[in-house]
Write a protein that holds these residues in place. Structure first.
Motif, short mmCIF file in Angstrom:
data_model
loop_
_atom_site.label_atom_id
_atom_site.label_comp_id
_atom_site.label_asym_id
_atom_site.label_seq_id
_atom_site.Cartn_x
_atom_site.Cartn_y
_atom_site.Cartn_z
N ASN A 1 0.79 -13.98 -11.25
CA ASN A 1 1.30 -13.63 -9.92
C ASN A 1 0.90 -12.19 -9.64
OD1 ASN A 1 3.03 -12.60 -7.83
ND2 ASN A 1 4.36 -14.39 -8.12
N GLU A 2 -0.10 -12.00 -8.82
CA GLU A 2 -0.69 -10.67 -8.61
C GLU A 2 0.33 -9.68 -8.05
OE1 GLU A 2 -3.46 -7.77 -8.96
OE2 GLU A 2 -3.65 -9.85 -9.65
N LEU A 3 1.15 -10.11 -7.11
CA LEU A 3 2.15 -9.21 -6.51
C LEU A 3 3.17 -8.78 -7.56
CD1 LEU A 3 3.23 -7.87 -3.94
CD2 LEU A 3 4.57 -9.95 -3.52
N GLU A 4 3.64 -9.73 -8.36
CA GLU A 4 4.60 -9.43 -9.42
C GLU A 4 3.99 -8.53 -10.47
OE1 GLU A 4 5.82 -12.39 -12.63
OE2 GLU A 4 7.52 -12.54 -11.23
N PHE A 5 2.74 -8.77 -10.80
CA PHE A 5 2.03 -7.96 -11.80
C PHE A 5 1.87 -6.52 -11.32
CE2 PHE A 5 -2.17 -6.67 -13.72
CZ PHE A 5 -1.67 -6.43 -15.00
N GLN A 6 1.50 -6.32 -10.08
CA GLN A 6 1.31 -4.97 -9.54
C GLN A 6 2.64 -4.20 -9.51
OE1 GLN A 6 -1.54 -3.39 -8.93
NE2 GLN A 6 -2.66 -5.23 -9.57
N LEU A 7 3.72 -4.91 -9.20
CA LEU A 7 5.04 -4.28 -9.21
C LEU A 7 5.41 -3.87 -10.63
CD1 LEU A 7 7.66 -3.48 -7.80
CD2 LEU A 7 8.47 -5.83 -8.12
N TRP A 8 5.11 -4.73 -11.59
CA TRP A 8 5.38 -4.43 -13.00
C TRP A 8 4.58 -3.20 -13.46
CZ3 TRP A 8 2.05 -4.40 -17.23
CH2 TRP A 8 2.67 -4.29 -18.49
#
Length: 220
Positions: free
Chosen positions: A47-54
């Motif tokens: 999940n690219e959005l979740e990964f960037q937030l992480w």
């Protein structure tokens, strides 16, 4: 983005999903390698959005760890900092003013499995925020040749944070013996449910802008 960061993300995510028993049974190194292989083969998706937030949160936690060390005086009178991290761009000292020499040792995260160490000369102040491969080897070399401040900065309610803190609380028993009771334990609760836990050896703090709870290893 480096493979080490993706593997760490997958590992932390698995902890937060309640898979601790499965991870520890297999081993963190093997478990994250399996997940990374599944990702490459298309069996799982990122999940690219979740990964960037992480990534944003990871960078912030690392920055806060370095800031805490500096403000508390644990980097005073240090000529060289040696940091173990999973990525060159995710350093606790990134963007921070420091007059001395800096060295970064790149290692994947994990429960201290051993491969060939990426550095042999550890004459300086070792800092580690988390758990990494070859960590115990670097730690042994650092207290033989210099000093260290190791531990973790993370959200207290995170299952991954609880796992890392458990490791460090167990490690302090070992350091009690190997450092002849000269290891200090620093445990501090920060705003927004953040927590910092440190084991530090052969350092002489000068500036104290925070008020951590400090106990000797022999007292716990």
């Amino acid at each position: 983005m480096t493979e080490n960061l993706i593997k760490r993300y997958l590992l932390e995510k698995a902890y937060e999903e309640g898979k601790e028993k499965e991870i520890l049974r297999i081993g963190e190194n093997k478990y994250q390698n399996v997940l990374f292989g599944q990702l490459k083969n298309g069996q799982i998706k990122l999940n690219e959005l979740e990964f960037q937030l992480w990534l944003k949160e990871l960078r912030a936690r690392k920055t806060m760890f370095g800031t805490y060390l500096k403000q508390s005086g644990y980097l005073s009178n240090v000529d060289k900092i040696i940091e173990v991290t999973e990525d060159e761009n995710f350093s606790c000292m990134r963007g921070m003013f420091f007059q001395g020499e800096r060295e970064r040792i790149i290692e994947p995260v994990g429960d201290n499995y051993c491969t060939r160490p990426n550095s042999n000369d550890l004459k300086g102040h070792l800092i580690i925020n988390g758990m990494y491969a070859n960590q115990l080897i670097y730690l042994a070399r650092s207290y033989a040749n210099g000093s260290f401040t190791i531990g973790y900065y993370g959200q207290e309610d995170s299952l991954y944070t609880k796992r890392v803190l458990e490791y460090y609380r167990n490690l302090r028993t070992v350091l009690k013996e190997t450092t002849n009771d000269k290891c200090e334990v620093i445990e501090d609760n920060i705003l927004n449910s953040d927590k910092v836990y440190l084991l530090t050896y052969n350092t002489k703090p000068i500036i104290k802008e925070t008020t951590p709870v400090i106990t000797r290893c022999s007292e716990r």
